[in-house]
Design an enzyme around this catalytic site. Structure first.
Site: not given
Ligand code: NAX
Length: 327
Positions: A42, A98, A112, A159, A162, A187, A238
């Protein structure tokens, strides 16, 4: 005894990370006989929270968990990993353009990508969860040219699941009896959840539901908008379902899909089904010996064709936006 597999979770201090790491440590992702070493990354502001997650993993005394690396150093995090689940990213905040969000994620995924390319184990499998998931995965692919394109995927399994869940509720059948729905494309809300080849115990879903208006309307929008509905209800996006879907995605990829069953994965498009080539597009795939193959030869009707094109066009546009952030 099997050698431990090293699994990287980025964004591990976040809410999906918190649901995901115990699933991995319990063997839900790679199997109940597969020891794992968790690598958790993180960013520095989340370092203390990340250490708290590490402490809880120790406290949970998971028998399969052979080690934990919790770090804010991307090189340390990526070193020797066999599986990388990329959950960390820059979230879209209210009022943000955006392009600004894309630009932040492009720079994260670019750096990364290099770290994974240089330090991950050969043949490392990558799953991008963080949004915009398809385009983040594409950037990762572009900036890690020595990682085979087939090893870089994004999550559309949530998805997919779901869609299975909606059909199961509608028909009042076990979700495990519903098979072969498809998520096509991005997505995002342009994704196309397709039931034209889906079955329940070998009977076509369309014949069982007997309501094309629902299948072509509310069913599709419910799946497309489910993320927003969860946020409205939970005031958080989610997490447990996303973590579970990430485990399903990797498990099926590594251990194989059951005979006669396909799943949806965002993969590097070869132009199958007239999808744009060179973007990460969600297709129906089967997996065997650790490799996915796009299911070929499915009939696509006129209604579906338009939906596949729409979500493909969005991915092309996202790709252009991402590239414009590089210059
Ligand atoms: P959170 O904000 O709870 O967690 C994200 C974490 O990433 C935080 O702890 C943050 O400090 C960390 N972070 C930020 N920049 C970083 C970096 N450069 N290197 C390492 N860590 C970093 O979000 P959360 O609810 O856990 O969701 C994470 C991601 O999943 C979001 O982008 C969200 O939009 C995406 N999702 C994707 C889904 C999918 O089906 N593909 C569904 C669920 C979710 O919405």
């Amino acid at each position: 005894a099997k050698e431990p597999v090293r699994v990287l979770v980025t964004g591990a201090a976040g809410q999906i990370g918190y649901a995901l790491v115990p699933m991995i440590a319990r063997g839900i992702m790679l199997g109940a006989d597969q020891p794992v070493i968790l690598h958790m990354l993180d960013i520095p502001p989340a370092a203390e929270a990340l250490n708290g997650v590490r402490m809880e993993l120790v406290d949970a005394a998971f028998p399969l968990l052979k080690g934990v690396v919790a770090t804010t150093d991307v090189v340390e995090a990526c070193t020797g990993v066999n599986v990388a689940v990329m959950v960390g990213g820059f979230p879209r905040k209210e009022g943000m353009e955006r392009k600004d969000v894309m630009s932040k994620n492009v720079s994260i995924y670019k750096s990364q990508a290099s770290a994974l390319e240089q330090h991950a184990a050969p043949n490392c499998k990558v799953l991008v969860v963080a949004n915009p998931a398809n385009t983040n995965a594409l950037i990762l692919k572009e900036f890690a040219p020595s990682i085979p394109a087939k090893n870089i995927t994004c999550l559309t399994r949530l998805d997919h699941n779901r869609a299975l869940g909606q059909i199961s509720e509608r028909l009042n059948v076990q979700v495990s009896d519903v098979k072969n729905v498809i998520i096509w494309g991005n997505h995002s809300s342009t994704q196309y959840p397709d039931v034209n080849h889906a079955t329940v115990r070998d009977k076509p879903v369309r014949e069982l539901v007997k309501d094309d208006e629902w299948l072509n309307g509310e069913f599709i929008t419910t799946v497309q908008q489910r993320g927003a509905a969860i946020i409205k209800a939970r005031k958080l996006s989610s997490a447990l379902s996303a973590a579970s879907a990430a485990c399903d995605h990797i498990r099926d990829w590594v251990l194989g899909t059951p005979e006669g069953t396909w799943v949806s994965m965002g993969v590097y498009s070869d132009g199958s089904y007239n999808a744009p080539a060179g973007v990460i597009y969600s297709f129906p795939v089967t997996c065997k010996n650790g490799e996915w193959t796009i299911v070929q030869g499915l009939a696509i009707d006129e209604f579906s064709r338009k939906k596949l094109e729409l979500t493909g066009a969005e991915l092309t546009e996202e790709k252009e936006l991402a590239y414009s952030c590089l210059s």
